[in-house]
Design an enzyme around this catalytic site. Sequence first.
Site, mmCIF file in Angstrom:
data_model
loop_
_atom_site.group_PDB
_atom_site.id
_atom_site.type_symbol
_atom_site.label_atom_id
_atom_site.label_comp_id
_atom_site.label_asym_id
_atom_site.label_seq_id
_atom_site.Cartn_x
_atom_site.Cartn_y
_atom_site.Cartn_z
ATOM 1 N N GLY A 25 -3.057 -4.633 -33.914
ATOM 2 C CA GLY A 25 -3.390 -4.674 -32.554
ATOM 3 C C GLY A 25 -2.370 -4.362 -31.710
ATOM 4 C CE LYS A 26 -0.290 -8.510 -28.327
ATOM 5 N NZ LYS A 26 -0.218 -8.450 -26.702
ATOM 6 C CB VAL A 80 7.562 -25.238 -29.536
ATOM 7 C CG1 VAL A 80 8.058 -26.294 -28.242
ATOM 8 C CG2 VAL A 80 8.717 -24.330 -29.765
ATOM 9 C CE1 TYR A 99 -0.804 -11.291 -30.440
ATOM 10 C CE2 TYR A 99 1.342 -11.483 -32.006
ATOM 11 C CZ TYR A 99 0.764 -11.498 -30.848
ATOM 12 O OH TYR A 99 1.381 -11.857 -29.708
HETATM 13 P P1 NAD Z 1 -2.046 -17.277 -24.136
HETATM 14 O O1 NAD Z 1 -3.074 -17.347 -25.193
HETATM 15 O O2 NAD Z 1 -1.732 -18.555 -23.268
HETATM 16 O O3 NAD Z 1 -2.579 -16.295 -22.892
HETATM 17 C C1 NAD Z 1 -3.178 -15.281 -23.208
HETATM 18 C C2 NAD Z 1 -4.495 -15.178 -22.268
HETATM 19 O O4 NAD Z 1 -5.045 -14.087 -22.359
HETATM 20 C C3 NAD Z 1 -5.269 -16.436 -22.380
HETATM 21 O O5 NAD Z 1 -5.435 -17.007 -20.787
HETATM 22 C C4 NAD Z 1 -6.405 -15.875 -22.774
HETATM 23 O O6 NAD Z 1 -7.500 -16.605 -22.195
HETATM 24 C C5 NAD Z 1 -6.537 -14.463 -22.314
HETATM 25 N N1 NAD Z 1 -7.431 -13.705 -23.055
HETATM 26 C C6 NAD Z 1 -7.507 -13.373 -24.441
HETATM 27 N N2 NAD Z 1 -8.472 -12.565 -24.795
HETATM 28 C C7 NAD Z 1 -8.838 -12.063 -23.708
HETATM 29 C C8 NAD Z 1 -9.851 -11.322 -23.382
HETATM 30 N N3 NAD Z 1 -10.555 -10.608 -24.303
HETATM 31 N N4 NAD Z 1 -10.095 -10.724 -22.076
HETATM 32 C C9 NAD Z 1 -9.549 -11.382 -21.030
HETATM 33 N N5 NAD Z 1 -8.540 -12.399 -21.067
HETATM 34 C C10 NAD Z 1 -8.277 -12.677 -22.506
HETATM 35 O O7 NAD Z 1 -0.683 -16.534 -24.546
HETATM 36 P P2 NAD Z 1 0.839 -16.420 -23.904
HETATM 37 O O8 NAD Z 1 1.620 -17.083 -24.801
HETATM 38 O O9 NAD Z 1 0.664 -16.665 -22.363
HETATM 39 O O10 NAD Z 1 0.783 -14.788 -24.344
HETATM 40 C C11 NAD Z 1 0.500 -13.750 -23.209
HETATM 41 C C12 NAD Z 1 0.901 -12.421 -23.700
HETATM 42 O O11 NAD Z 1 2.372 -12.344 -24.263
HETATM 43 C C13 NAD Z 1 -0.077 -11.965 -25.194
HETATM 44 O O12 NAD Z 1 -0.510 -10.753 -24.921
HETATM 45 C C14 NAD Z 1 0.806 -12.312 -26.245
HETATM 46 O O13 NAD Z 1 0.555 -11.357 -27.358
HETATM 47 C C15 NAD Z 1 2.230 -11.931 -25.717
HETATM 48 N N6 NAD Z 1 3.064 -12.719 -26.297
HETATM 49 C C16 NAD Z 1 3.487 -13.947 -26.252
HETATM 50 C C17 NAD Z 1 4.723 -14.526 -27.125
HETATM 51 C C18 NAD Z 1 4.726 -16.000 -26.847
HETATM 52 O O14 NAD Z 1 5.759 -16.647 -27.531
HETATM 53 N N7 NAD Z 1 4.379 -16.762 -25.887
HETATM 54 C C19 NAD Z 1 5.205 -13.867 -27.893
HETATM 55 C C20 NAD Z 1 5.014 -12.348 -28.102
HETATM 56 C C21 NAD Z 1 3.857 -11.785 -27.336
HETATM 57 N N1 UDP Z 2 5.451 -24.065 -38.344
HETATM 58 C C1 UDP Z 2 5.821 -25.165 -38.809
HETATM 59 N N2 UDP Z 2 5.125 -26.186 -38.618
HETATM 60 C C2 UDP Z 2 4.110 -26.351 -37.637
HETATM 61 C C3 UDP Z 2 3.934 -24.973 -37.143
HETATM 62 C C4 UDP Z 2 4.766 -23.868 -37.471
HETATM 63 O O1 UDP Z 2 6.901 -25.456 -39.797
HETATM 64 O O2 UDP Z 2 3.513 -27.372 -37.470
HETATM 65 C C5 UDP Z 2 6.355 -22.779 -38.562
HETATM 66 C C6 UDP Z 2 5.381 -21.593 -39.056
HETATM 67 O O3 UDP Z 2 5.340 -21.362 -40.197
HETATM 68 C C7 UDP Z 2 6.701 -20.582 -38.677
HETATM 69 C C8 UDP Z 2 7.313 -21.058 -37.542
HETATM 70 O O4 UDP Z 2 7.001 -22.489 -37.591
HETATM 71 O O5 UDP Z 2 7.503 -20.232 -39.718
HETATM 72 C C9 UDP Z 2 6.868 -20.576 -36.231
HETATM 73 O O6 UDP Z 2 5.617 -20.510 -36.063
HETATM 74 P P1 UDP Z 2 4.666 -20.402 -34.666
HETATM 75 O O7 UDP Z 2 3.427 -20.430 -35.308
HETATM 76 O O8 UDP Z 2 5.191 -20.979 -33.628
HETATM 77 O O9 UDP Z 2 5.026 -18.829 -34.261
HETATM 78 P P2 UDP Z 2 5.165 -17.427 -35.274
HETATM 79 O O10 UDP Z 2 6.368 -16.932 -34.732
HETATM 80 O O11 UDP Z 2 5.065 -17.649 -36.654
HETATM 81 O O12 UDP Z 2 4.169 -16.377 -34.627
#
Ligand code: NAD
Ligand code: UDP
Length: 324
Positions: A149-150, A189, A146
């Site tokens: 990749g990002k 969460v 991840y």
């Molecule tokens: P999510 O998993 O709910 O959404 C990702 C979506 O992408 C899903 O609907 C999934 O089905 C789709 N997807 C995955 N692989 C795919 C593929 N190969 N082709 C087409 N669709 C595909 O996650 P999210 O929390 O909504 O995250 C959305 C974006 O934001 C992601 O790129 C994630 O890396 C980024 N992001 C989210 C958070 C967060 O806290 N939610 C934090 C940092 C970055």
């Molecule tokens: N975590 C936890 N209990 C859980 C799930 C996650 O204590 O049931 C912790 C995890 O080890 C990390 C933090 O909560 O330290 C945030 O985890 P999350 O998977 O939500 O996101 P991250 O920021 O690590 O991508």
Amino acid sequence: MSRTILVTGGAGFLGSHLCDRLIAAGDRVICMDNLFTGVMLNIQHLIGNPNFEFIRHDVTESFKFESIDQIYNLACPAAPGHYQFNPVKTMKTSVLGTMHALGLARKTKATILQASTSEVYGDPQVHPQPESYRGSVNPIGPRACYDEGKRAAESLMFDYHRQYRTPIKVVRIFNTYGPRMHPFDGRVVSNFIRQAIAGQELTIYGDGSQSRSFCYVDDLVEGLVRAMNTSSDFTGPVNLGNPHEFTIAQLAQSVVRLVGGNTTIASARPLPQDDPMQRCPDISLARKVLNWESTVQLDEGLRRTIEWFRSIDMSQFRAPTPNY
Ligand code: NAD
Ligand code: UDP
């Protein structure tokens, strides 16, 4: 005139809220998703809207459209349990998916926004993290599919920008929560709320002193839209997140208090490998360029999220399957 906007990953947590926001603004939205972690439930209310089109497609396979004004590239599993399920596919989704989206942006002259992540900072040695910090990522660890990749996707964005003048926006998203998070994504969460509602012990990993800063989804979507619509000379990267930091133990206490009942908090297992100890965004740049900051306090955001968790049939959200 309404714009045509492609949202990859549009059936996911953030993507579906973004689609709502764009449709409400009068845009035409094409939502592309392979439904790995996204669900139709998230976008069901948009089906039938003449401005909304859902296309089930995997972004690792190429895609073409004649005319697109903006691309929000969100497709990628975001929760550690989801992105580690098939790490090779996760890397392909970030790299090939972003290349395909960039190819489309180049052809159509669309502006493209990449949903990058605070994970590009790895387990940060600088705190809070400004965009200039280059991070501390383990390239061979279980989170690398991840994180790296990002990071590769960010490189591609800037290479297309330098080489082809493609208009780009790179946004680094920090932990975001709210309604439509996948209840079984294993993130803290969703785990805590699901466990508290079921009257189960909350599973703290490690001693709970590790920190995160949690941004409510509506704030985050506002930031995405503002970043996309900045002037063409602004590329980012720009951090989007809530600068108020909480330990995981504090989060657990808040969830227990807000859900009520007799839930207890347990130290369930050691901290996972490469789990960052601290994470908090420096949002000075977002404040300055986007005039943006998060507005929803954690208690209020958690209340809204708990309400949504109570209202849904969780069985509609499946865990990732081996067919992926
Ligand atoms: P999510 O998993 O709910 O959404 C990702 C979506 O992408 C899903 O609907 C999934 O089905 C789709 N997807 C995955 N692989 C795919 C593929 N190969 N082709 C087409 N669709 C595909 O996650 P999210 O929390 O909504 O995250 C959305 C974006 O934001 C992601 O790129 C994630 O890396 C980024 N992001 C989210 C958070 C967060 O806290 N939610 C934090 C940092 C970055
Ligand atoms: N975590 C936890 N209990 C859980 C799930 C996650 O204590 O049931 C912790 C995890 O080890 C990390 C933090 O909560 O330290 C945030 O985890 P999350 O998977 O939500 O996101 P991250 O920021 O690590 O991508």
